[in-house]
Write a protein that holds these residues in place. Structure first.
Motif, short mmCIF file in Angstrom:
data_model
loop_
_atom_site.label_atom_id
_atom_site.label_comp_id
_atom_site.label_asym_id
_atom_site.label_seq_id
_atom_site.Cartn_x
_atom_site.Cartn_y
_atom_site.Cartn_z
N GLU A 208 0.82 -1.20 0.00
CA GLU A 208 0.00 0.00 0.00
C GLU A 208 0.86 1.26 0.00
OE1 GLU A 208 -3.25 0.66 -0.22
OE2 GLU A 208 -3.66 -1.45 -0.62
N SER A 209 2.04 1.13 0.58
CA SER A 209 2.91 2.30 0.70
C SER A 209 3.51 2.72 -0.63
CB SER A 209 4.05 2.00 1.69
OG SER A 209 4.83 0.90 1.24
N ILE A 210 3.28 1.95 -1.70
CA ILE A 210 3.88 2.25 -3.01
C ILE A 210 3.49 3.65 -3.49
CG2 ILE A 210 2.02 1.35 -4.49
CD1 ILE A 210 5.70 0.56 -5.10
N GLY A 211 2.33 4.11 -3.07
CA GLY A 211 1.85 5.42 -3.49
C GLY A 211 2.71 6.57 -3.00
N ASP A 212 3.56 6.28 -2.01
CA ASP A 212 4.41 7.34 -1.45
C ASP A 212 5.68 7.57 -2.26
OD1 ASP A 212 2.65 7.83 0.68
OD2 ASP A 212 3.51 6.17 1.84
N LEU A 213 5.86 6.81 -3.34
CA LEU A 213 7.03 7.01 -4.20
C LEU A 213 6.77 8.20 -5.12
CD1 LEU A 213 7.95 3.30 -5.08
CD2 LEU A 213 9.09 4.82 -3.45
N LYS A 214 6.91 9.37 -4.57
CA LYS A 214 6.54 10.59 -5.28
C LYS A 214 7.43 10.90 -6.48
CE LYS A 214 3.50 11.60 -2.05
NZ LYS A 214 2.04 11.50 -2.28
N SER A 215 8.65 10.33 -6.49
CA SER A 215 9.57 10.62 -7.59
C SER A 215 9.56 9.54 -8.67
CB SER A 215 11.01 10.75 -7.03
OG SER A 215 11.11 11.82 -6.13
N LEU A 216 8.81 8.46 -8.45
CA LEU A 216 8.83 7.33 -9.40
C LEU A 216 8.30 7.77 -10.76
CD1 LEU A 216 9.72 4.34 -9.14
CD2 LEU A 216 7.30 3.75 -9.17
N VAL A 217 9.09 7.50 -11.80
CA VAL A 217 8.75 7.87 -13.17
C VAL A 217 8.31 6.64 -13.97
CG1 VAL A 217 9.68 8.78 -15.35
CG2 VAL A 217 10.29 9.87 -13.18
N LYS A 218 8.94 5.47 -13.70
CA LYS A 218 8.63 4.26 -14.46
C LYS A 218 8.40 3.08 -13.52
CE LYS A 218 10.48 1.24 -18.11
NZ LYS A 218 11.61 1.03 -19.06
N LEU A 219 7.27 2.40 -13.72
CA LEU A 219 6.94 1.18 -12.98
C LEU A 219 6.65 0.09 -14.01
CD1 LEU A 219 6.28 -0.42 -10.43
CD2 LEU A 219 3.97 0.56 -10.49
N ASP A 220 7.51 -0.94 -14.02
CA ASP A 220 7.36 -2.02 -15.01
C ASP A 220 7.07 -3.33 -14.29
OD1 ASP A 220 7.50 -3.85 -17.09
OD2 ASP A 220 9.20 -2.86 -18.05
N LEU A 221 5.85 -3.83 -14.47
CA LEU A 221 5.39 -5.07 -13.81
C LEU A 221 5.16 -6.18 -14.83
CD1 LEU A 221 2.85 -3.32 -11.43
CD2 LEU A 221 5.01 -4.36 -10.74
N THR A 222 5.83 -6.14 -15.96
CA THR A 222 5.63 -7.11 -17.02
C THR A 222 5.74 -8.55 -16.52
OG1 THR A 222 6.48 -5.59 -18.71
CG2 THR A 222 6.54 -7.94 -19.24
N LYS A 223 4.72 -9.33 -16.83
CA LYS A 223 4.66 -10.77 -16.52
C LYS A 223 4.89 -11.09 -15.05
CE LYS A 223 5.60 -15.21 -18.72
NZ LYS A 223 5.46 -16.02 -17.49
N THR A 224 4.27 -10.29 -14.20
CA THR A 224 4.18 -10.65 -12.79
C THR A 224 2.82 -11.30 -12.56
OG1 THR A 224 3.28 -8.49 -12.19
CG2 THR A 224 5.68 -8.74 -12.10
N GLN A 225 2.57 -11.78 -11.35
CA GLN A 225 1.29 -12.41 -11.02
C GLN A 225 0.38 -11.44 -10.26
OE1 GLN A 225 0.29 -15.49 -12.06
NE2 GLN A 225 2.21 -15.43 -13.22
N ILE A 226 0.64 -10.17 -10.45
CA ILE A 226 -0.14 -9.16 -9.74
C ILE A 226 -1.61 -9.23 -10.14
CG2 ILE A 226 0.23 -7.29 -11.43
CD1 ILE A 226 0.73 -5.50 -8.92
N GLU A 227 -2.49 -9.14 -9.15
CA GLU A 227 -3.93 -9.27 -9.39
C GLU A 227 -4.63 -7.91 -9.37
OE1 GLU A 227 -5.40 -12.01 -6.51
OE2 GLU A 227 -4.23 -13.71 -7.29
N GLU A 228 -4.04 -6.96 -8.70
CA GLU A 228 -4.63 -5.63 -8.65
C GLU A 228 -3.56 -4.60 -8.30
OE1 GLU A 228 -7.62 -5.56 -5.66
OE2 GLU A 228 -6.24 -6.02 -4.02
N LEU A 229 -3.86 -3.36 -8.61
CA LEU A 229 -3.00 -2.25 -8.22
C LEU A 229 -3.67 -1.53 -7.05
CD1 LEU A 229 -2.14 -0.77 -11.74
CD2 LEU A 229 -0.70 -2.25 -10.32
N PRO A 230 -2.89 -1.06 -6.07
CA PRO A 230 -3.50 -0.34 -4.94
C PRO A 230 -4.12 0.97 -5.39
CG PRO A 230 -1.11 -0.23 -4.83
CD PRO A 230 -1.43 -1.18 -5.93
N ASP A 231 -5.21 1.38 -4.73
CA ASP A 231 -5.89 2.62 -5.10
C ASP A 231 -4.99 3.84 -4.96
OD1 ASP A 231 -8.33 1.60 -5.89
OD2 ASP A 231 -9.11 1.52 -3.84
#
Length: 613
Positions: A208-231
């Motif tokens: 859930e804390s991923i939203g605090d990455l205020k400087s993040l420009v690129k997020l690459d989740l290619t071919k992971t088993q992720i089922e949802e992204l946090p709001d």
């Protein structure tokens, strides 16, 4: 040699040992021993007080470094790539100036010393394709580390909680690791701009804390088993690139994605369970590229058309999509639209005038295109295998079109009037190509395409083709149409049916065009058709020609500088000699290109042979 600053011994394949005296090179700044057979470094290498770069790439016999290596106080870069390094000495921590430590492809390296955290000046640490099982907690002390690369560390399953203390880290690459989760402390990485999790097959959830990455420009989740992204992904106020390719467990995107106002690229290709887009996409003012290929999206949100900077839209293989938004013209920046293999898509109603490339390949249910005359910037139109498409309205108004691909669009090349039959083969081999000038004001009856074909393959027992069997074939035609100061290359397919397989006779096919209309492309005065090639399947093309339907009137000889104003006809005569005729088909007194003359040339008697319309 006391003043020597650089010593390069790369590819010295016979070099197995360095002399002890090498330590006397007090001024040496760079030592490159790449691809040598060195097994160890001499102890007194530590005396090289000015050494800044030590390159040991592909020293495949090198398994360890001497303890004295830590005394290289000026060393900035240590490259141990592709060595057999099993461990690093503890006193590596004494290298106070070291900025780059490269251990990529050190396949025997399983562990880093705890003291490595004391490399306070380290900026780049590359551990790709090592056997590292975990990172020491002390890594958090690398306060200047900007890049940590762990690609293909297949034994790495988790990250230490202390990794969040890497306040200067800009890029974290975990591609093809076995990491299952990221610690909550990642939210403290205030400088992180790239988080790469490509092919992390065990990764299922972002914290859930991923939203605090205020400087993040690129997020690459290619071919992971992720089922949802946090709001709270919406709080990533700097995110520009979000890649979700092949996340086959992902079913929806949260509303928060639509609030990413700086997002420029959204790639969800191959998210086969994704059925819905967020309602708030209209706020993504900077979004210029969307790829939804192989998703299960069936409709677009109402504010989709307000994406004011969208340039590239790829929605190929949408199995449930039946139509695009009614009016796409408000998307005034769209240049590339890819809608290939959307098998239920029947209609495209309105398109933006900014469009440069349109691809609808294999949209087998597509029956209607909008009027294309307003697409003044369109350069590429791909309609291959749109089998139900019967016309391309407004094609004559596309001022910039350079390539039209319509292979397999059989309704576009269908004609209500054709002639086909057989004739006894002529011994002469006839073949030629030419350019034809069409003048609608003079030839108001249009023109025809004449083909003579010969079966050239032996009986195929796999297909069980025998004498008398009824076959069909496709004729691929590539032509270039010259119009004023532009030219357009076009590809079409003629389908010829009801051909009786025989080796005794040739096949003749005569295609009547609709006036001066080249498969739906209206030709104007002085337009030129240049046939680039005609290809056949199961047949050998013995002869072809484009002919006018009526006789040629008087006309002055055209300007000889125009290649389009005459035919070039070459064939092999009965005596085996090559014959070439250059003539103007419109000039009185020259050989006339008429249908009766064509029949006589190929030895065909239309009265005695079996013709049908």
């Amino acid at each position: 040699m006391s003043s020597l600053k650089e010593l390069t011994l790369i590819w010295c394949n016979s070099l197995k040992k360095l002399p002890e005296s090498i330590g006397e090179l007090k001024s040496l700044v760079k030592l490159d021993l790449g691809e040598t057979q060195i097994e160890e470094l001499p102890y007194n290498i530590s005396c090289m007080s000015c050494l800044k770069e030590l390159i040991l790439t592909s020293c495949r016999l090198l398994k360890k470094l001497s303890e004295s290596i830590g005394d290289l106080k000026s060393l900035v870069k240590l490259d141990l790539r592709k060595t057999q390094m099993e461990e690093l000495p503890d006193n590596i921590s004494k290298m106070g100036s070291l900025k780059e430590l490269i251990l990529t492809l050190c396949n025997s390296l399983k562990k880093l010393p705890e003291s490595i955290g004391d490399l306070r000046s380290l900026v780049k640490l590359e551990l790709s394709e090592t056997q590292i099982e975990e990172l020491p907690d002390s890594i958090s002390r690398m306060s200047f580390l900007k890049e940590l690369t762990l690609k293909s560390c297949n034994s790495l399953k988790k990250l230490p909680e202390s990794i969040g203390d890497l306040k200067s880290l800009v890029k974290l690459d975990l591609t093809e690791t076995k990491v299952e989760e990221i610690p909550d402390s990642i939210s403290k990485m205030n400088s992180l701009k790239e988080l790469i999790l490509i092919f992390c097959d065990s990764f299922k959830k972002l914290p859930e804390s991923i939203g605090d990455l205020k400087s993040l420009v690129k997020l690459d989740l290619t071919k992971t088993q992720i089922e949802e992204l946090p709001d709270n992904i919406s709080r990533m106020s700097s995110l520009e690139v979000l890649i979700l390719k092949r996340c086959i467990s992902l079913k929806k995107l949260p509303i928060g994605v639509g609030l990413l106002e700086k997002l420029e690229v959204l790639d969800a290709e191959d998210c086969t369970k994704l059925v819905k887009l967020p309602r708030s996409m209209g706020r993504m003012r900077r979004l210029h590229s969307i790829n939804l290929t192989w998703t299960n999206i069936s409709k677009f949100p109402d504010d989709f058309l307000t994406l004011s900077n969208l340039v590239n839209l790829e929605i190929n293989h949408l199995r449930s999509l039946q139509s695009l938004p009614i009016d796409m013209s408000p998307v005034k920046t769209l240049k590339k639209l890819m809608i290939c293999q959307c098998k239920k898509l029947k209609y495209i109603l309105m398109l933006p005038s900014s469009l440069v490339e349109l691809c609808c390949e294999k949209c087998v249910s597509l029956v209607r295109l909008p009027d294309l005359s307003k697409l003044k910037n369109l350069t590429t139109l791909n309609l291959r295998y749109c089998k139900k498409l019967e016309e391309i309205p407004g094609l004559e108004g596309t001022e910039s079109l350079k390539e039209l691909s319509a292979q397999g669009c059989y309704n576009l090349t269908r004609t209500p009037r054709k002639i086909q039959g057989t004739l006894l083969p002529n011994n002469r081999e006839l073949s030629y190509s030419y350019s034809l000038t069409a003048n609608d004001g003079i030839y108001n009856n249009g023109f025809i395409l004449c083909l003579v074909l010969e079966f050239f393959f032996t009986i195929d027992y796999n297909l069980k083709v025998k004498e008398g069997h009824i076959l069909r074939t496709n004729i691929e035609i590539c032509a270039c149409i010259h119009q004023k100061d532009k030219k357009m290359k076009c590809f079409h397919t003629l389908r010829i049916k009801d051909l009786e397989y025989t080796t005794d006779r040739d096949v003749i096919y005569i295609h009547h065009f609709k006036g001066f209309d080249w498969f739906g492309i209206p030709l104007q005065e002085k337009d030129v058709i240049e046939i680039l090639y005609i290809r056949t399947y199961r047949f050998k093309l013995k002869f072809w020609e484009i002919l006018f339907k009526n006789r040629e009137p008087d006309q002055q000889k055209p300007n000889s500088s125009s290649v389009a104003d005459f035919f070039n006809w070459s064939y092999v005569g009965d005596d085996g000699g090559a014959v070439t005729l250059n003539y103007w088909p419109n000039q009185q007194g020259r050989r006339r290109s008429t249908i009766s003359h064509f029949f006589s040339r190929v030895g065909f008697d239309p009265v005695s042979e079996g013709l049908y319309y």
